[in-house]
Structures are given as C-alpha cells and as structure tokens.
Design a protein around this motif. Structure first.
Motif, mmCIF file in Angstrom:
data_model
loop_
_atom_site.group_PDB
_atom_site.id
_atom_site.type_symbol
_atom_site.label_atom_id
_atom_site.label_comp_id
_atom_site.label_asym_id
_atom_site.label_seq_id
_atom_site.Cartn_x
_atom_site.Cartn_y
_atom_site.Cartn_z
ATOM 1 N N GLN A 288 -2.887 27.529 -34.299
ATOM 2 C CA GLN A 288 -1.541 27.672 -33.737
ATOM 3 C C GLN A 288 -0.633 26.552 -34.232
ATOM 4 N N ALA A 289 -1.183 25.350 -34.332
ATOM 5 C CA ALA A 289 -0.391 24.220 -34.820
ATOM 6 C C ALA A 289 0.011 24.442 -36.275
ATOM 7 N N ARG A 290 -0.924 24.924 -37.084
ATOM 8 C CA ARG A 290 -0.616 25.238 -38.494
ATOM 9 C C ARG A 290 0.501 26.279 -38.568
ATOM 10 N N LYS A 345 -4.891 6.520 -34.414
ATOM 11 C CA LYS A 345 -4.958 6.576 -32.955
ATOM 12 C C LYS A 345 -6.048 7.558 -32.535
ATOM 13 N N THR A 346 -6.692 7.307 -31.418
ATOM 14 C CA THR A 346 -7.667 8.259 -30.882
ATOM 15 C C THR A 346 -7.215 8.661 -29.480
ATOM 16 N N ILE A 347 -7.037 9.953 -29.300
ATOM 17 C CA ILE A 347 -6.487 10.440 -28.028
ATOM 18 C C ILE A 347 -7.494 11.368 -27.342
ATOM 19 N N LEU A 348 -7.831 11.029 -26.132
ATOM 20 C CA LEU A 348 -8.747 11.865 -25.345
ATOM 21 C C LEU A 348 -7.965 12.964 -24.629
ATOM 22 N N VAL A 349 -8.488 14.191 -24.708
ATOM 23 C CA VAL A 349 -7.937 15.282 -23.888
ATOM 24 C C VAL A 349 -9.072 15.729 -22.970
ATOM 25 N N PRO A 350 -9.166 15.108 -21.799
ATOM 26 C CA PRO A 350 -10.333 15.369 -20.957
ATOM 27 C C PRO A 350 -10.187 16.635 -20.120
ATOM 28 N N ASN A 351 -11.318 17.090 -19.657
ATOM 29 C CA ASN A 351 -11.381 18.232 -18.757
ATOM 30 C C ASN A 351 -12.652 17.978 -17.960
ATOM 31 N N MET A 352 -12.512 17.892 -16.642
ATOM 32 C CA MET A 352 -13.646 17.396 -15.850
ATOM 33 C C MET A 352 -14.786 18.397 -15.731
ATOM 34 N N GLY A 353 -14.566 19.618 -16.167
ATOM 35 C CA GLY A 353 -15.658 20.586 -16.110
ATOM 36 C C GLY A 353 -15.351 21.720 -15.159
ATOM 37 N N GLY A 354 -16.130 22.770 -15.284
ATOM 38 C CA GLY A 354 -15.897 23.955 -14.468
ATOM 39 C C GLY A 354 -15.211 25.039 -15.263
ATOM 40 N N ALA A 355 -14.467 24.642 -16.291
ATOM 41 C CA ALA A 355 -13.813 25.606 -17.180
ATOM 42 C C ALA A 355 -13.604 24.917 -18.512
ATOM 43 N N VAL A 356 -13.348 25.716 -19.528
ATOM 44 C CA VAL A 356 -13.054 25.104 -20.824
ATOM 45 C C VAL A 356 -11.561 24.788 -20.889
ATOM 46 N N HIS A 357 -11.159 24.043 -21.894
ATOM 47 C CA HIS A 357 -9.735 23.757 -22.102
ATOM 48 C C HIS A 357 -8.991 25.056 -22.386
ATOM 49 N N LEU A 358 -7.712 25.050 -22.102
ATOM 50 C CA LEU A 358 -6.863 26.123 -22.612
ATOM 51 C C LEU A 358 -6.404 25.699 -24.005
ATOM 52 N N PRO A 359 -6.276 26.648 -24.921
ATOM 53 C CA PRO A 359 -5.815 26.277 -26.271
ATOM 54 C C PRO A 359 -4.471 25.533 -26.210
ATOM 55 N N GLN A 360 -3.611 25.940 -25.274
ATOM 56 C CA GLN A 360 -2.285 25.309 -25.174
ATOM 57 C C GLN A 360 -2.392 23.815 -24.897
ATOM 58 N N THR A 361 -3.372 23.444 -24.079
ATOM 59 C CA THR A 361 -3.524 22.031 -23.725
ATOM 60 C C THR A 361 -3.795 21.194 -24.977
ATOM 61 N N ILE A 362 -4.675 21.714 -25.824
ATOM 62 C CA ILE A 362 -5.005 20.979 -27.055
ATOM 63 C C ILE A 362 -3.821 21.037 -28.017
ATOM 64 N N LEU A 363 -3.162 22.217 -28.064
ATOM 65 C CA LEU A 363 -1.996 22.376 -28.942
ATOM 66 C C LEU A 363 -0.918 21.350 -28.582
ATOM 67 N N GLU A 364 -0.670 21.191 -27.300
ATOM 68 C CA GLU A 364 0.359 20.227 -26.882
ATOM 69 C C GLU A 364 -0.014 18.810 -27.313
ATOM 70 N N ALA A 365 -1.294 18.489 -27.203
ATOM 71 C CA ALA A 365 -1.739 17.153 -27.640
ATOM 72 C C ALA A 365 -1.530 16.983 -29.143
ATOM 73 N N ILE A 366 -1.766 18.059 -29.894
ATOM 74 C CA ILE A 366 -1.552 17.993 -31.359
ATOM 75 C C ILE A 366 -0.071 17.764 -31.644
ATOM 76 N N ARG A 367 0.782 18.551 -30.956
ATOM 77 C CA ARG A 367 2.242 18.422 -31.170
ATOM 78 C C ARG A 367 2.688 16.995 -30.903
ATOM 79 N N GLU A 368 2.237 16.475 -29.791
ATOM 80 C CA GLU A 368 2.625 15.123 -29.370
ATOM 81 C C GLU A 368 2.176 14.098 -30.424
ATOM 82 N N ALA A 369 0.937 14.267 -30.883
ATOM 83 C CA ALA A 369 0.378 13.291 -31.832
ATOM 84 C C ALA A 369 1.058 13.377 -33.192
ATOM 85 N N ALA A 370 1.554 14.565 -33.534
ATOM 86 C CA ALA A 370 2.149 14.765 -34.862
ATOM 87 C C ALA A 370 3.563 14.213 -34.944
ATOM 88 N N LYS A 371 4.159 13.968 -33.792
ATOM 89 C CA LYS A 371 5.557 13.500 -33.759
ATOM 90 C C LYS A 371 5.745 12.196 -34.524
#
Lengths: 371, 182, 279
Positions: A288-290, A345-371
C-alpha cells in the motif's frame, strides 16, 4: 490444512518417529495429528504428564536414535526451558514447536501473541546459542519443520519453531511432499571403535559425532560441565572450553543457518522488519505504501535466532528507518535497534496480543517514518 | 479474480467452520486460486458464537482476515447485530430467514433462505450449511459451482455425498428462484 | 580417600573416574555393586542396558558405571528414560536415583510412570534427606527427624514409597537396606527380568549429614539400626510399611504381579484398530 496440522505433516516427512506432548491451546492440533499419524508410520506418540516430562522424553528418544519432537504454547514453553538447557548441554538433536499465544501467564489461550521471542533466545539458564525459525503460513511451517530437523541433526542442538496461534489455526493449501533421502540430514555417527570413542570430541565444524544408546559405546553424558570424554569437570577452564564450543558451533555457521526474505528493499527508505503472521500484514502495508509512492520494503527474518544482524546492519546504511511491528510490547525491536545503531531510526509498532495488526496501523507508521 | 472476502457468522454447531473450509478448499484446491480460512469462536465447544472468514484471491494472500467482506452469511441474530453495521456498499448479505430478523431499515433487504427449515424437512438439520452453499452458488458469481460441489464431496463424511449433493441442489434451485432482492 | 584395587566388578565401572565422590559410610556404593551383581545374575547384555540418573548423590551413579549412562536434570530421570525406552524398546532401561529426586521434584513423573506400567526398573536410594546440598529435609524424612531445614524436628508426613508406587500401578515393589546385600542383589535381578514398572527402595546411610543430625554419626550406627530394626516380611501390604524415626523397618518384596505393560497394551490396541482400518 491448518498450520498445526501442516507442522505435524512436515515432521512426518522429515522422518520424525517420536512425539511427546501435553495438551495446550493452540498447539493441541499438532499432538492430535501426531497421535493419529505416527502409529501409521511405526512411530511413537506419547502424551506425558506435563511439558517438563514431554521435553525430557523427547531428549531420551533422540538418544535412542530417533528423530523426536514436541509442541506447546507459552505456559508449556516455560516448563520446557529447564530441559531445553539439558538438550543444549547434551547436544541432543530435537525439535520444539511453540505456537505462541498472548501472555504473560495463562493470558489469552485462544488468541495470538508473539511474546515468547526472547524466551526462545534466553529462556533456559546459562550461556548458549539456539536456532529458532519463524513460519508465516501453513505451507511454510511444513517446510520449516523439515528444515528444523535438518538443522538439529546437523548441529546437534534443539531447534525451535516459533509459530503463533494465527499461523497454527489458519487453513491454506499445503503441498505435502515426500522428502528425498538425500535432502534429510542425519546426525554424524562415531567413526571410531567404542573403546576410542569420546562423546564430546568435536570435529573441525565443532560438532561431535553422536553415539546412541544400545550400540555398545558405553558412553556417559551429563548436564554437568564436562570434558571430551563426557566426564564431569568442575573447572573454569572446562566451562570456558565447553560454552565457547556450544555457542561457536552455531555462531560460526550463521551463514548456513540464517534465512530471510526481502521484498522491495533495493531502493527502500523505510524497511519494515516483521516475522511470522505479522510479516503478512506488513507485506500488505508495504504494498500500500508503494502504491502511494513511498519507497518501502520488507525484511522478513525466517531464522530469528541467530538473528540476521549482518543484513540489518547493511540495510541500516541505506534506510531512514526500520519499523518493527510485533505482537508484544517490544522484543525483536531491540535486536533491530542494536544492529541499526545510530545509522537508522528503529520504530516499534507494538500490539499486546489477542489480534494481529491492521495493515493501516503499519502503513501509518511507514508514512510517518518516510516524512 | 481479485481479492474476495467472505464472512460466515452464527453460533457453534451450525457447521460454520466446515462451510468456511469448503469455500476455501473450493477456491484453492478445486479451482486455481489461493485461499486462507480462519475461524474464531467463544470458549464453548457448542453453542457459543462462531465466525469463519475466508479470503480468496488469484494471488498469494497477505493479510489473512476479513476487513470489507463482499459476502456476509449470517446465521444468528447476535451475529447480525455484530456484523451488519458498517458494511461497505455492495456487500452481499445472506441470512437464514428463520434465524435472523433483519432490521426494517436494512437497505438493500438481505437475501434470505430458510436453510435450517429446509434441511429439517429433508430429514437432517446438519445439511443447512450445504443448502446455504448451494444458495450462495446461485446468487453470486464469485464462486465456481463445480469447485464447490467437489469441495463438499471431499469434506463430508463418507456415504453422505449424495445426500449432501441433494441439499446443495435444493439450495441452488431456491437461489435461482429468489436471486432478486425483494 | 578410597583405594581401588582390581576387583571383579571393575569391568563394569569407569575406574578412570575413581575415587568416587561419596562419603565414607555412605551406602550408595554398596547399592551400586549390588546393581552390578544383579545385572550379572540376570544375565543381561551390557550393550543393551541404559542407566539414567537425576541429580543428587545417587544421581552420580550414572557417571561410574560403564554402561550407556545419562546424568540428567533434577527429578527428570524417569521421563528421559521413558523417551529412551520408547525410542528403542530393546533397551533395558534402569533409573538409579535418590528419594528427593524421584519422589519430590520428580514425584509426578514417578506416579505416572508407574501408572503407565512402562518397562523400566527404578532403584531408589532413600537416605531420608538431601545429602548433596547438605542435609535438608525431603519427602521421606521421618516425622521428628532433624535436618538443616527442619532444625526443630520434621513436622511433615513422609511418603511411604512402596505404598505410593504400588498404588500407582507398579508390578514389582521391594524394599531393602544396604545391609541386605544378597536379598537386594537378587531383588534387582528379579526386577530387571520383570516386565513392567519395577521399583526397589534401598535404605542407605547418610552419616555425614542426616546421620550426624539424628544421632547416627557413623555409617556403622545406621547399619546397626538396620540390623536391629529390620523385619523381613515378603508379601507385606505396602500400606503397613511406614517408616518412623528409630521405628521398625519392614523390608522384603511387597508386590510382584502381572499387568500388561505400556508397550504390550499399545501393540494390542494398535494391532486391533489399525488392522481393522486396513481391512
């Protein structure tokens, strides 16, 4: 077939003839499948009284000369740590599968977690190296279970498969293949007469040939620090020699052991480093980021221990940031950070468990990091 | 065909897991695509809430779960309340008309089939899910009918193939007649 | 320091590891030589015997016998032995360990191994305390006995091991002291030949710690005690064989029964069901 069943089938294809286990969600399906399959191939299944016993029975079976495996989840993984250490010390080939659920303690028995990653590395006491593989699909756990047996036989070390509830319980098409005998590794056997045999005299590759019980070698092995004869030797020198060799036989063979997958990393500015089920979510986020024109890539460690540190170091020179999504509050992120150092930089995108990440959550972290 | 997401929701004991398995197997083994099937359920073995999710695609599937289903099959009022809000436009919603009372404001009105009742009339309530699959094959062009048939035959207990095929055809015929949303 | 001269049993021992670590007056060495003579008496192929020990003074037996021998972790000798036996059913697998190892930390494995009736022989040295760590109370310490962790006298009821394993399903159960060398040797030979889970408890002096704290500071004192208080009662009901501080000691063979072993039952069930499936 689901990931747990695929794991059992992989073990059978690898020539596994012994399974000892104790029921625990979400790994029980592996035991159930093995209890059905092993008797069909003249193998042994036994349900032990707990995970401590299961791990020990696996070690015993390996010393009787058969390929052996156990499977569990977090609480049982904790109980197995004691004798995982014995397995390392006696240099016992075997495979231990952890289908991770969310913890600590009983946690979320039926829901996903990736919180045992550091326990896999450091869970038993003392200094040692371990091999751990991380599958992200039922097909991959089938294939990696075969790899795990091969590595354990080659290096005489317990090999961990760090699966998770999502991979264990998801069903996908799995090609169950027969493995050609040449593609299966068997432990090195003694090449000298029993009187001359020393159980811990290593070859050049630091791995000693292994006798098995009942063949007349009359060998002794012990969990105590020992010399090449296998006899206890309670000295700092013996300890240094032994721990060094136990670790170096893995460290010096990293190139042979470490596997990873890369997607669009050549020109990437931001690389997501993700493993197991999370790597699949990350793959989508990277795509999605690409699509948005961000130069994102994915590094997926397949071998998590030993950690692919050289690759992360190399990539750190080219990227602005690593993003590490994992289903815990930060474990592998520290490895990435250690290797990236001040280069990226190393950025953690944690999720405490019970469900997997949503793709959007990781996408937002990518967007933020690419700025 | 691109990514297709299907969610089947109801309670345990309705054959939901098997239904999901059949759909995924049809796409990935009896058709040429890829499929991922996941399930979630309450702690009870029977009677608790139960959801099956299937994602099919002509390329390997990355994210394995359903976010915006193209098809939603609802077999309990509880599941209806949980999943029917916030659906994307164009989701095909199918309900068992005896088990689910859709809200009057539901627009468009969901497609419905009294699958459980029809199965009871056939003599075996357990084939309700197969009737539902037949219905689905008729009302949607997302699935290969032939692959579904093969997948059912490979999944049901030995000796029940004919009966299940009858159930599938019953649902299929019902679907052809009621394909238009009323 | 123990001087070692050539003895007939030397060929069974790792003489290059002598002297052993056991204290003067300890009974583990006596039990070990009974074990070796028991093997001889039973006429077993030495290549096919595997010995597994846990941790503690008795755990060291594995290091001194010239057999395939495994010194494992604390309490875990039995599950390790279970894997070994199932991995190669032709092996004669013996677990040689102490009471703390087998009945406290390994207690769960003990009862389950007996329940399964797996074909393993257990020789359990009972010295009433944890000797290697310096004399702490354990699962067999008699009431009122002193130890470094029961300095005022023990107030926990001890296990009666023969009763425990008999109730759990063992097919052969005996108790001897290291004074009863001939009986013990014969019993070991019997147990080795017996299919199923066999268990021999061997009472043994620990003069260095347990003895010193309980008025029997020399090995000989404990041997005198065995001599005075032992009563041989073969066939005694295990529930009547409790041990108390300074009380009588019932020894003998208590249980010798037939019961299908884990392996036999497994074969039976699988032959029946797998063949039916093939047919």
């Amino acid at each position: 077939m689901n990931g747990d069943e695929a794991c059992a089938e992989g073990a059978i294809s690898a020539g596994c003839c012994f399974f000892a286990g104790y029921p625990i969600t979400p790994a029980t399906e592996i035991a159930e499948r093995m209890s059905k399959r092993l008797p069909q191939v003249e193998g042994i299944f036994i349900q032990m009284e707990d995970e401590i016993a299961s791990m020990n029975a696996v070690l015993g079976a390996s010393w009787a000369g058969v390929k052996a495996m156990t499977a569990t989840s977090g609480p049982g993984f904790s109980l197995m740590m004691e004798n995982l250490g014995l397995g390392v010390m006696l240099e016992t080939p075997c495979v231990l599968v952890d289908v991770q659920r969310a913890g600590p303690s009983t946690g979320l028995p039926t829901l996903v977690g990736q919180g045992d990653m550091m326990q896999a590395r450091w869970g038993s006491h003392g200094s040692y190296e371990i091999i751990a593989l991380v599958p992200s699909s039922p097909q991959e756990i089938f294939d990696l279970t075969i790899t795990a047996f091969n590595l354990s036989e080659k290096y005489r070390v317990p090999v961990l498969i760090m699966s998770d509830e999502a991979v264990g319980h998801m069903s996908e098409k799995v090609v169950v293949r027969q493995v050609a005998p040449d593609d299966l590794v068997a432990r090195k056997r003694p090449r000298v007469a029993p009187e001359k045999y020393q159980p811990y005299k290593p070859d050049k590759d630091l791995v000693p040939p292994m006798a098995i019980a009942g063949e007349g070698y009359h060998f002794h092995v012990t969990g105590l620090t020992h010399d090449e004869r296998g006899y206890p030797e309670m000295t700092a020198e013996a300890q240094d020699r032994l721990v060094r060799r136990l670790s170096d036989k893995i460290r010096l063979n990293k190139r042979d052991i470490i596997k990873y997958e890369e997607v669009s990393t050549e020109d990437a500015q931001v690389i997501v480093c993700a493993y197991g089920i999370t790597a699949r979510i990350a793959r989508r986020a990277v795509q999605q980021a690409r699509d948005e024109g961000i130069r994102a890539g994915l590094l997926r460690p397949i071998t998590i221990w030993p950690f692919p540190e050289e690759r992360v170091r190399a990539l750190a020179k080219q990227v602005k940031a690593f993003i590490v999504p994992e289903i815990n509050y930060g474990q592998i992120v520290f490895e990435v950070e250690r290797c990236a150092g001040s280069k990226a930089k190393t950025i953690l995108v944690p999720n405490m468990g019970g469900a997997v990440h949503l793709p959007q959550t990781i996408l937002e972290a990518i967007r933020e990091a690419a700025k | 065909m691109g990514r297709v997401e299907i969610r089947i929701a109801g309670f345990g004991g309705q054959g939901i897991v098997l239904t999901g398995h059949i759909v995924g197997q049809a796409a990935s083994i009896y058709d040429s695509g890829f499929a991922t099937f996941t399930q979630s359920y309450g702690p009870e073995s029977r009677g608790g809430s139960c959801t099956a999710e299937v994602v099919t695609s002509d390329e390997p599937i990355d994210y394995p779960y359903v976010q915006n289903p193209q098809v939603l099959i609802i077999l309990s009022q509880e599941a209806y309340a949980k999943y029917v809000n916030s659906l994307p436009k164009g989701t095909l919603v199918v309900i068992d008309s005896d088990l689910v009372k859709p809200s009057p404001s539901h627009n468009p009105v969901p497609l419905s089939i009294p699958a459980t009742r029809m199965a009871r009339e056939m003599g075996r309530a357990v084939v309700a899910n197969i009737i539902m699959l037949g219905f689905l094959a008729a009302v949607s062009d997302l699935f290969s009918t032939e692959a579904l048939r093969k997948s059912i035959l490979a999944s049901v207990p030995e000796g029940t193939g004919d009966f299940n095929m009858k159930a599938f055809e019953l649902g299929y015929d019902y679907g052809l007649k009621h394909r238009v949303r009323s | 320091m123990v001087t070692v001269t050539n003895k007939p049993i030397d060929s069974y021992l790792r003489v290059d590891r002598m002297p052993h670590i056991w204290c003067a007056g300890c009974g583990i060495g006596l039990a070990t030589s009974c074990f070796i003579r028991g093997i001889e008496r039973a006429g077993l192929d030495l290549d096919k015997i595997a010995l597994v020990s846990g941790i503690g003074c008795t755990g060291r037996v594995a290091g001194y016998v010239k057999l395939d021998s495994f010194h494992t972790t604390h309490g875990r000798a039995l599950p390790f032995a279970t894997g070994l036996k199932l991995g190669n059913p032709e092996l004669k697998v013996v677990v040689f360990s102490g009471d703390g190892d087998l009945a406290a930390i390994g207690g769960n494995h003990l009862i389950h191994s007996a329940r399964r009736n797996i074909d393993i022989t257990v020789i359990c040295i009972n010295n009433f305390n944890y000797g290697m760590t310096g004399g702490q109370m354990g699962p067999t310490t008699p009431l009122e006995a002193r130890s470094t962790t029961s300095p005022y006298g023990n107030f926990e009821h001890p296990f009666n091991l023969p009763y425990l394993v008999a109730a759990s399903g063992a097919t052969y159960v005996a108790r001897w002291t290291v004074l009863h060398l001939r009986q013990l040797e014969r019993s070991i030979a019997e147990a080795l030949a017996k299919p199923g889970f066999s268990f021999i408890e061997v009472l043994s002096p620990c003069p260095t710690v347990y003895g010193r704290m309980n008025k029997r500071a020399r090995g000989l004192d404990e041997m005198h005690y065995y001599q005075e208080k032992s009563v041989i009662r073969n066939g005694a009901d295990p529930k009547d064989t409790d041990i108390s501080l300074d009380g009588p000691i019932v020894v003998g063979k208590f249980v010798d029964i037939k019961r299908p072993t884990l392996w036999d039952y497994r074969r039976q069930v699988l032959d029946r069901t797998l063949q039916k499936k093939k047919a």
